[in-house]
Design a protein around this motif. Sequence first.
Motif, PDB file in Angstrom:
ATOM      1  N   PRO A 200       0.958  -1.477  -0.590  1.00 38.91           N
ATOM      2  CA  PRO A 200      -0.262  -0.168  -0.111  1.00 38.91           C
ATOM      3  C   PRO A 200       0.654   0.819  -0.245  1.00 38.91           C
ATOM      4  O   PRO A 200       2.233   1.140   0.664  1.00 38.91           O
ATOM      5  CB  PRO A 200      -0.776   0.013   1.235  1.00 38.91           C
ATOM      6  N   ARG A 201       0.860   2.639  -1.136  1.00 38.46           N
ATOM      7  CA  ARG A 201       1.416   3.575  -0.569  1.00 38.46           C
ATOM      8  C   ARG A 201       0.181   4.233  -0.462  1.00 38.46           C
ATOM      9  O   ARG A 201      -1.030   4.428  -1.834  1.00 38.46           O
ATOM     10  CB  ARG A 201       1.829   3.580  -2.620  1.00 38.46           C
ATOM     11  N   TYR A 202       0.483   6.114   0.117  1.00 37.26           N
ATOM     12  CA  TYR A 202      -0.135   6.654   0.211  1.00 37.26           C
ATOM     13  C   TYR A 202       0.351   8.070   0.101  1.00 37.26           C
ATOM     14  O   TYR A 202       1.736   8.437   0.745  1.00 37.26           O
ATOM     15  CB  TYR A 202      -1.106   7.487   1.182  1.00 37.26           C
TER      16      TYR A 202
ATOM     17  N   GLN B 170       4.495  14.238   2.304  1.00 38.15           N
ATOM     18  CA  GLN B 170       4.703  12.587   3.166  1.00 38.15           C
ATOM     19  C   GLN B 170       4.260  11.512   1.533  1.00 38.15           C
ATOM     20  O   GLN B 170       3.487  11.810   0.760  1.00 38.15           O
ATOM     21  CB  GLN B 170       3.793  12.741   3.687  1.00 38.15           C
ATOM     22  N   VAL B 171       5.137  10.653   1.829  1.00 35.91           N
ATOM     23  CA  VAL B 171       4.614   9.110   1.213  1.00 35.91           C
ATOM     24  C   VAL B 171       4.645   8.392   2.200  1.00 35.91           C
ATOM     25  O   VAL B 171       5.064   8.305   3.270  1.00 35.91           O
ATOM     26  CB  VAL B 171       5.104   9.546  -0.087  1.00 35.91           C
TER      27      VAL B 171
ATOM     28  N   ASP C  65       3.424  -1.305   7.263  1.00 37.79           N
ATOM     29  CA  ASP C  65       3.419  -0.061   8.942  1.00 37.79           C
ATOM     30  C   ASP C  65       3.353   1.155   8.766  1.00 37.79           C
ATOM     31  O   ASP C  65       2.707   2.024   9.216  1.00 37.79           O
ATOM     32  CB  ASP C  65       4.816  -0.899   9.117  1.00 37.79           C
ATOM     33  N   GLU C  66       3.673   1.664   7.546  1.00 39.05           N
ATOM     34  CA  GLU C  66       3.929   3.082   7.398  1.00 39.05           C
ATOM     35  C   GLU C  66       1.997   3.940   7.290  1.00 39.05           C
ATOM     36  O   GLU C  66       1.927   4.670   8.315  1.00 39.05           O
ATOM     37  CB  GLU C  66       4.969   4.234   6.148  1.00 39.05           C
ATOM     38  N   VAL C  67       1.396   2.738   6.418  1.00 36.14           N
ATOM     39  CA  VAL C  67      -0.110   2.997   6.112  1.00 36.14           C
ATOM     40  C   VAL C  67      -1.072   2.799   7.560  1.00 36.14           C
ATOM     41  O   VAL C  67      -1.443   3.835   7.372  1.00 36.14           O
ATOM     42  CB  VAL C  67      -0.488   2.385   4.772  1.00 36.14           C
ATOM     43  N   LEU C  68      -0.525   2.094   8.134  1.00 34.55           N
ATOM     44  CA  LEU C  68      -1.396   2.369   9.168  1.00 34.55           C
ATOM     45  C   LEU C  68      -0.808   3.000  10.306  1.00 34.55           C
ATOM     46  O   LEU C  68      -1.501   3.523  11.058  1.00 34.55           O
ATOM     47  CB  LEU C  68      -1.217   0.770  10.228  1.00 34.55           C
TER      48      LEU C  68
END
Length: 146
Positions: free
Chosen positions: A37-39, A46-47, A52-55
């Motif tokens: 997943p990537r936001y 921000q990326v 873990d980063e998305v959560l």
Amino acid sequence: MISDELRERRLATLDVHFRSEVDHDWDACLATFAGTPRYEIVPLGQVHEGDDEVLAYHRAQRQAFPDQRHENARFHVADDDTVIAEFDLIGTNTGEFVGGAPTGQAFRVPTIAVFSFDGDKITNERVYLDVLSLLTQIGRTDLLPT
């Protein structure tokens, strides 16, 4: 040109994606992605990539704005791998936000999210929103650069 069937599957994925964010159902949210997943939160540079980063991103946002949700969503399906969502992002600052105490103030900002797809799964969500309006509405202009 994408098929009507693929168009409908992508819209169904986005329906699950949007509902899972509002419901704080992070397993369902992550399941809407193909692979990692990537936001991208464009105005903040921000990326957030990987589970873990998305959560961590979602948990921090929902700590600050537990009622964050979308209204008036409109979807524009392109003939490639893209779906553009326009919506009002709304919420109330009832939790700690960037180290500051909650203000109890609400925000409503027009937002655009550009979703990239592989088949009927999301590969990236790129979000554009007016951060200045959000910070002003919740009474946190102290976070603006001077």
